[in-house]
Motif scaffolding. Structure first.
Motif, PDB file in Angstrom:
ATOM      1  N   ALA A  43       0.800  -1.224   0.000  1.00  0.00           N
ATOM      2  CA  ALA A  43       0.000   0.000   0.000  1.00  0.00           C
ATOM      3  C   ALA A  43       0.830   1.270   0.000  1.00  0.00           C
ATOM      4  CB  ALA A  43      -0.924   0.006   1.223  1.00  0.00           C
ATOM      5  N   GLY A  44       2.129   1.149   0.276  1.00  0.00           N
ATOM      6  CA  GLY A  44       2.942   2.349   0.520  1.00  0.00           C
ATOM      7  C   GLY A  44       3.359   3.103  -0.735  1.00  0.00           C
ATOM      8  N   MET A  45       4.093   4.187  -0.520  1.00  0.00           N
ATOM      9  CA  MET A  45       4.438   5.093  -1.613  1.00  0.00           C
ATOM     10  C   MET A  45       5.796   4.827  -2.264  1.00  0.00           C
ATOM     11  SD  MET A  45       3.219   8.902  -0.490  1.00  0.00           S
ATOM     12  CE  MET A  45       2.961   9.872  -1.963  1.00  0.00           C
ATOM     13  N   VAL A 250       3.552  14.642  -3.056  1.00  0.00           N
ATOM     14  CA  VAL A 250       3.277  13.988  -4.337  1.00  0.00           C
ATOM     15  C   VAL A 250       4.555  13.364  -4.891  1.00  0.00           C
ATOM     16  CG1 VAL A 250       1.341  15.470  -4.990  1.00  0.00           C
ATOM     17  CG2 VAL A 250       3.649  16.100  -5.681  1.00  0.00           C
ATOM     18  N   GLN A 251       4.351  12.303  -5.646  1.00  0.00           N
ATOM     19  CA  GLN A 251       5.485  11.579  -6.228  1.00  0.00           C
ATOM     20  C   GLN A 251       5.257  11.348  -7.699  1.00  0.00           C
ATOM     21  OE1 GLN A 251       6.162   7.725  -4.643  1.00  0.00           O
ATOM     22  NE2 GLN A 251       6.704   8.504  -2.635  1.00  0.00           N
ATOM     23  N   PRO A 252       6.292  11.536  -8.512  1.00  0.00           N
ATOM     24  CA  PRO A 252       6.159  11.178  -9.918  1.00  0.00           C
ATOM     25  C   PRO A 252       6.503   9.702 -10.058  1.00  0.00           C
ATOM     26  CG  PRO A 252       8.311  12.171  -9.512  1.00  0.00           C
ATOM     27  CD  PRO A 252       7.656  12.005  -8.175  1.00  0.00           C
ATOM     28  N   ILE A 333       8.129   4.829   6.842  1.00  0.00           N
ATOM     29  CA  ILE A 333       9.409   4.940   6.181  1.00  0.00           C
ATOM     30  C   ILE A 333      10.125   3.600   6.055  1.00  0.00           C
ATOM     31  CG2 ILE A 333      10.499   5.669   8.347  1.00  0.00           C
ATOM     32  CD1 ILE A 333      11.868   7.667   6.040  1.00  0.00           C
ATOM     33  N   GLY A 334       9.313   2.524   6.177  1.00  0.00           N
ATOM     34  CA  GLY A 334       9.902   1.190   6.165  1.00  0.00           C
ATOM     35  C   GLY A 334      10.412   0.734   4.807  1.00  0.00           C
ATOM     36  N   ILE A 335       9.904   1.316   3.727  1.00  0.00           N
ATOM     37  CA  ILE A 335      10.432   0.933   2.411  1.00  0.00           C
ATOM     38  C   ILE A 335      11.898   1.371   2.365  1.00  0.00           C
ATOM     39  CG2 ILE A 335      10.161   1.184  -0.096  1.00  0.00           C
ATOM     40  CD1 ILE A 335       7.724  -0.110   1.423  1.00  0.00           C
TER      41      ILE A 335
HETATM   42  C1  FAD Z   1       0.149   5.291   2.894  1.00  0.00           C
HETATM   43  C2  FAD Z   1       1.557   4.855   3.179  1.00  0.00           C
HETATM   44  C3  FAD Z   1       2.613   5.482   2.515  1.00  0.00           C
HETATM   45  C4  FAD Z   1       3.922   5.077   2.765  1.00  0.00           C
HETATM   46  N1  FAD Z   1       4.923   5.688   2.070  1.00  0.00           N
HETATM   47  C5  FAD Z   1       6.214   5.297   2.297  1.00  0.00           C
HETATM   48  C6  FAD Z   1       7.282   5.889   1.585  1.00  0.00           C
HETATM   49  O1  FAD Z   1       7.070   6.741   0.725  1.00  0.00           O
HETATM   50  N2  FAD Z   1       8.544   5.519   1.863  1.00  0.00           N
HETATM   51  C7  FAD Z   1       8.805   4.578   2.811  1.00  0.00           C
HETATM   52  O2  FAD Z   1       9.967   4.283   3.037  1.00  0.00           O
HETATM   53  N3  FAD Z   1       7.817   3.969   3.492  1.00  0.00           N
HETATM   54  C8  FAD Z   1       6.516   4.303   3.249  1.00  0.00           C
HETATM   55  N4  FAD Z   1       5.499   3.720   3.952  1.00  0.00           N
HETATM   56  C9  FAD Z   1       5.823   2.768   5.011  1.00  0.00           C
HETATM   57  C10 FAD Z   1       6.060   1.368   4.495  1.00  0.00           C
HETATM   58  O3  FAD Z   1       5.071   0.986   3.580  1.00  0.00           O
HETATM   59  C11 FAD Z   1       6.080   0.402   5.669  1.00  0.00           C
HETATM   60  O4  FAD Z   1       6.868   0.898   6.706  1.00  0.00           O
HETATM   61  C12 FAD Z   1       6.645  -0.944   5.244  1.00  0.00           C
HETATM   62  O5  FAD Z   1       5.942  -1.453   4.157  1.00  0.00           O
HETATM   63  C13 FAD Z   1       6.582  -1.908   6.402  1.00  0.00           C
HETATM   64  O6  FAD Z   1       6.948  -3.190   5.950  1.00  0.00           O
HETATM   65  P1  FAD Z   1       6.737  -4.456   6.865  1.00  0.00           P
HETATM   66  O7  FAD Z   1       7.319  -5.597   6.149  1.00  0.00           O
HETATM   67  O8  FAD Z   1       7.204  -4.165   8.250  1.00  0.00           O
HETATM   68  O9  FAD Z   1       5.179  -4.573   7.039  1.00  0.00           O
HETATM   69  P2  FAD Z   1       4.042  -5.287   6.083  1.00  0.00           P
HETATM   70  O10 FAD Z   1       4.327  -4.978   4.693  1.00  0.00           O
HETATM   71  O11 FAD Z   1       2.782  -4.904   6.684  1.00  0.00           O
HETATM   72  O12 FAD Z   1       4.388  -6.809   6.307  1.00  0.00           O
HETATM   73  C14 FAD Z   1       4.044  -7.524   7.458  1.00  0.00           C
HETATM   74  C15 FAD Z   1       3.682  -8.922   7.017  1.00  0.00           C
HETATM   75  O13 FAD Z   1       3.512  -9.754   8.149  1.00  0.00           O
HETATM   76  C16 FAD Z   1       2.494 -10.675   7.882  1.00  0.00           C
HETATM   77  N5  FAD Z   1       1.972 -11.220   9.128  1.00  0.00           N
HETATM   78  C17 FAD Z   1       1.119 -10.630   9.998  1.00  0.00           C
HETATM   79  N6  FAD Z   1       0.822 -11.482  10.993  1.00  0.00           N
HETATM   80  C18 FAD Z   1       1.473 -12.642  10.752  1.00  0.00           C
HETATM   81  C19 FAD Z   1       1.562 -13.912  11.422  1.00  0.00           C
HETATM   82  N7  FAD Z   1       0.896 -14.142  12.550  1.00  0.00           N
HETATM   83  N8  FAD Z   1       2.320 -14.882  10.877  1.00  0.00           N
HETATM   84  C20 FAD Z   1       3.010 -14.653   9.735  1.00  0.00           C
HETATM   85  N9  FAD Z   1       2.988 -13.469   9.079  1.00  0.00           N
HETATM   86  C21 FAD Z   1       2.215 -12.484   9.571  1.00  0.00           C
HETATM   87  C22 FAD Z   1       1.478  -9.819   7.160  1.00  0.00           C
HETATM   88  O14 FAD Z   1       0.580 -10.619   6.414  1.00  0.00           O
HETATM   89  C23 FAD Z   1       2.353  -8.952   6.296  1.00  0.00           C
HETATM   90  O15 FAD Z   1       2.548  -9.465   5.000  1.00  0.00           O
HETATM   91  C24 FAD Z   1       4.188   4.070   3.713  1.00  0.00           C
HETATM   92  C25 FAD Z   1       3.126   3.436   4.361  1.00  0.00           C
HETATM   93  C26 FAD Z   1       1.816   3.812   4.099  1.00  0.00           C
HETATM   94  C27 FAD Z   1       0.705   3.094   4.802  1.00  0.00           C
END
Ligand code: FAD
Ligand code: FAD
Ligand code: FES
Lengths: 366, 79, 418
Positions: A43-45, A250-252, A333-335
């Protein structure tokens, strides 16, 4: 023993951990209940940027952004990586000193950065409203398409022998491994919990809260926006603890599409897009870029950031959980920061020197 | 009859004619290039597929099958 | 500000929506009908003079054309946009009569200009598209092909072939048992000199910048037919997106309704194609029931139940008779584009396990049509469930996502049909 390390969660953080750990020669199993990259990562950017609110935020974003830029040559085109740079905008003249202060800080740390005056800003982004006082340009920030980036990291791990088990949910973390929903057990020397906003379901007592965000994407208008552009006020929205805020961001996209953010809400768990929030977010974008009003919006969606009280991730051992490492809480900022977090995780497990000081991200800081 | 321009050429069409039909009347079959550069024209005829998109009075991505011509309209197909 | 003076809001001015509006308005309710099309009539009567359209004009309903419902910003409120308007509208009762779209099948060359929907070409021609003297091949499945072919001929086209994938035996037994026997015979009569081929389907369209010929297969025989248009239709797909957005449950890809045509959301009714592809007669009857129910006249609604039962039986026979054959799954080759908006070929989609995964990794379904075209295709090819609906239902200008429209702007666009 099923594996050396079990990584729970196949978001970009779990994918980066699997990538780093297999690079260290370890046998890794990734477990994901849904689809890979279907959480916040889907869902992120995808803005890869340096933030500098404090030393800890600076170090982790700086290390990670530079790592991404180093990896650019190896990336397949599907990642849509582009080093477009970031422009931070001062909306009012009173914000200029803060911009200059940030610029000086970055330059003192050998990060390329420059101040744009009103005219340079207008030339850099002709669709901004005229008369904005100035901007801070950080040329080495970049963007990419997060699901493809996470998919690529996972694929690299798989090529080094990692197994990705989708459709399996972890219910308990034990010292010897994990228990799955179907009753089966998987053993490993280490467990890495990379479950984003779902983490409190597996490890109780952590201060991780979902923070909802909305995004809107347009049809293709190549050249309409050239850099990732955000208002300085974005920092107030991101760093603040208000229950609801929006900021111009905004992002291109490499496709020519414009991705519009951003909103932040605490205390909402319903994932449906809210027209009230979209309305104020889009209005904010129109305030800064009047002509954006005419672009065709294809769709709106939401995602949840895993927010910690200080907005820094929680990476490292967990008290009373032997052999378990936490790697979650990457907020908005996790990406970007997944690479530093994964570097820390693999250093913990392999006993290597960590790529940056792990203390500010330690789990026990709360 | 109303007068419009399609890719710079003046064209007279009866009132009530859609922009898509006007483009066909002007002798064009190709309305746009796809993202990979393939030629495309209308598919669904009812506003669903977005293959008939053209630029109308400077506004890109307008579905020509859903829009009726108005006098003086300026239509550009996409290439 | 939210416009809230309507008792019944009807979305879709096709047979189902018009019938619903007539019944509700004739029962004294204040009714507004919204349609994306500038004119009422839906897919079948667009722009024609039809007695239901005249009855609608006389019913006291208000018609707003060129208006699309794109979202439900809060329960009981619709977001409506037109070219230069955008406003919110509250409903007490809602009738969803959003009709259907054509189902397309990917085969090499299907993206060439000149390869169009059969109903789609009809719609284009009704809006002024020139067809006189053009060579047209009609191909696909279902009774719509016959009607489309007769219509093209009436507009001066040269029909060179009509290829129906259904086996003759199934087609015939359907025609003989359906209530539409006479209509079918009359249509066939008008087409008696056109090669009508059963168990026949297109395998490839060829041409440089537009279609120049189509290769057809019938049994073991394959041949190439030159043409200016290849008009294809492999049946219809219910437009259930608005119903889904409002929270209605689906069964087998169609909106679930009860005896009163009420959906699983109280006060929201559905009629016509979104409840399952059944054609104009069923749409009219369901629309009348939905209109009566929405107006609270349950007694009057029940008068139509028996007729509806008969047409629902017809619907089941129709769907069984023209079921798509498995061979069609083999039509696309690995390079054939499946998602036309983003140009995603089959070979990139096939390795994925589900729609969401393909979407995230290949952009399939992420373009402006939002999967309306490729969604039903991957459902057919891979059996994937394609059910994600996100606002806006159709692309809108960004400024239209900002709430500032008022009822006053909407009023100026009211018109009475006819
Ligand atoms: C609107 C928005 C914009 C963003 N824009 C940016 C940006 O521009 N730049 C940037 O750096 N970051 C951005 N982010 C942040 C970034 O998207 C997140 O920080 C990052 O994706 C987090 O990754 P993750 O792997 O921790 O979490 P997730 O991608 O949520 O992964 C967690 C995974 O764990 C799995 N899981 C959950 N429970 C269990 C279980 N019990 N057993 C096994 N698996 C399980 C889930 O199914 C999921 O797939 C944005 C976020 C949002 C919401
Ligand atoms: C392209 C096409 C051509 C057809 N041609 C024929 C034919 O010639 N003969 C025949 O017997 N059958 C034809 N059909 C079959 C047709 O579905 C039925 O015969 C009959 O018209 C169904 O009536 P309905 O009221 O259920 O839907 P429709 O007639 O499809 O009416 C639905 C209406 O809802 C509107 N709508 C949909 N979504 C929205 C929204 N979100 N906001 C506002 N408005 C909306 C549409 O613009 C449309 O006018 C055709 C179908 C299609 C798709
Ligand atoms: S032809 Fe499909 S949207 Fe116009």
């Amino acid at each position: 023993m099923t594996a050396d390390v079990i990584v729970i969660g196949a978001g970009i953080v779990g994918a980066a951990c699997a990538d780093a750990l297999t690079q260290g020669g370890l046998r890794v199993v990734v477990i994901e209940p849904s689809l890979a990259v279907s959480g916040a990562t889907g869902a992120g950017m995808g803005h890869l940027l340096i933030l500098d609110e404090n030393e800890a935020e600076f170090s982790i974003t700086r290390y990670s952004r530079d790592r991404w830029n180093q990896m650019a040559m190896e990336m397949p085109s599907s990642l849509e990586y582009e080093r477009c740079g970031t422009i931070w905008i001062a909306a009012v003249p009173e914000e200029l000193p803060l911009l200059k202060q940030r610029c000086a800080f970055l330059q003192s740390r050998q990060v390329r950065a420059e101040i744009l005056d009103s005219q340079q800003l207008a030339e850099a982004e002709p669709n901004l409203r005229p008369g904005l006082p100035g901007g801070l340009f950080i040329p080495d920030d970049a963007i990419l398409y997060p699901p493809a980036a996470a998919g690529w990291l996972l694929k690299r791990a798989e090529q080094r022998g990692a197994a990705v088990l989708t459709g399996k949910r972890v219910t308990h973390i034990q010292a010897w491994g994990v228990e799955l929903e179907d009753g089966s057990r998987l053993e490993a020397h280490h467990v890495v919990c990379a479950t984003g906003m779902w983490t409190p379901q597996l490890i109780g007592g952590l201060p991780i809260q979902p923070r909802k965000g909305h995004l809107v994407i347009t049809d293709r208008y190549p050249g309409f926006v050239r850099h990732a552009v955000m208002e300085l006020g974005y920092l107030k929205s991101a760093h603040g603890r208000e229950s609801e805020s929006v900021a111009f961001n905004v992002q291109p996209r490499k496709t020519g599409q414009v991705l519009i953010g951003s909103s932040r809400q605490f205390g909402v768990t319903d994932a449906r897009p809210e027209s009230r929030i979209i309305s104020s977010m889009v209005q904010r974008a129109i305030d800064f870029m009047p002509r954006i009003a005419q672009l065709s919006a294809l769709r709106a969606w939401t995602g949840f950031r895993a927010a910690t009280p200080d907005r820094l991730p929680m990476v490292g051992p967990v008290a009373n959980r032997p052999n378990c490492l936490l790697c979650a809480g990457h907020e908005g900022i996790g990406i970007t920061t997944c690479l530093a977090s994964a570097g820390l995780v693999s250093a913990f497990i392999l006993g290597d020197r960590p790529p940056l000081d792990p203390k500010p991200y330690a789990v026990e800081r709360f | 009859m109303i007068e419009i321009r399609v890719n710079g050429k003046t064209l007279k069409v009866p009132e009530g004619v859609s922009v898509a039909a006007a483009i066909a009347l002007s002798g064009h079959d190709r309305f746009r290039r796809s993202v990979a550069g393939q030629p495309r024209g209308p598919l669904c005829g009812i506003g669903v597929c977005f293959e008939c998109r053209v630029t109308v009075d400077g506004e890109p991505h307008v579905r020509s099958c859903q829009l009726l011509c108005w006098p003086g309209m300026e239509v550009c197909t996409d290439d | 500000m939210i416009e809230s003076r309507w008792d019944v809001v009807v979305v879709g001015a096709g047979p189902a929506g018009l019938a619903a509006a007539c019944m509700a308005a004739e029962a004294g309710r204040r009714v507004v009908v919204l349609d994306e099309n500038p004119q009422p009539g839906g897919q079948i009567w667009r722009g024609e003079d039809h007695h239901w359209i005249r009855r609608f004009s006389a019913s006291g309903s208000t018609f707003r054309g060129a208006c699309t419902v794109v979202d439900q910003p809060e329960p009981g409120v619709l977001h409506v946009v037109g070219r230069n308007i955008s406003y919110h509208l509250r409903f007490k009762r809602l009738v969803i009569a959003t009709g259907a779209r054509e189902r397309f099948m990917p085969f090499p060359g299907w993206t060439l200009p000149g390869v169009v929907g059969a109903g789609g070409l009809q719609a284009l021609v009704k809006s002024g598209w020139p067809l006189a003297g053009k060579r047209v091949v009609v191909a696909g499945a279902g009774p719509l092909l016959l009607q489309a072919a007769a219509f093209f001929r009436s507009r001066g086209a040269r029909l060179t072939c009509l290829a129906e994938q259904t086996p003759l035996r199934r087609g015939l037994s359907f025609a003989l048992r359906s209530g539409k026997r006479l209509q079918a015979i009359a249509l066939l009569g008008r087409l008696c000199d056109v090669p009508y081929r059963w168990s026949c389907w297109p395998v490839r369209a060829s041409g440089q910048e537009r279609v120049e010929s189509v290769t057809l297969r019938q049994g073991d025989r394959m041949w190439t037919e030159p043409c200016d248009y290849l008009a294809c239709s492999f049946g219809l797909v219910p437009n259930t997106e608005l119903a889904q957005l409002v929270g209605c449950e689906l069964v087998d890809g169609a909106v679930r309704v009860d005896e009163q045509q009420e959906t699983t959301v109280s006060g929201v009714y559905c009629a016509g194609e979104p409840t399952g592809i059944g054609g104009v007669d069923l749409a009219l009857i369901q629309g009348q029931i939905a209109g009566c129910s929405a107006a609270g006249s349950l007694q009057r609604a029940s008068a139509f139940f028996e007729q509806r039962a008969r047409w629902i039986e017809f619907r089941a026979r129709l769907q069984a008779a023209f079921a798509l054959r498995q061979e069609l799954r083999q039509l696309p080759d690995p390079e054939t584009v499946v998602c036309r908006c983003e140009d995603v070929p089959l070979k990139e989609i096939r390795p994925h396990s589900c729609w969401r995964s393909a979407k995230l990794q290949t952009r399939c379904g992420m373009g402006p049509c939002q999967g309306r075209i490729c969604g039903p295709i991957v459902e057919f090819l891979f059996g994937w469930k394609v059910d994600s609906v996100r606002p806006p239902l159709t692309p809108v200008r960004l400024e239209q996502l900002v709430n500032r429209g008022s009822a006053a702007t909407a009023d100026r666009h009211d018109s009475h049909p006819g």
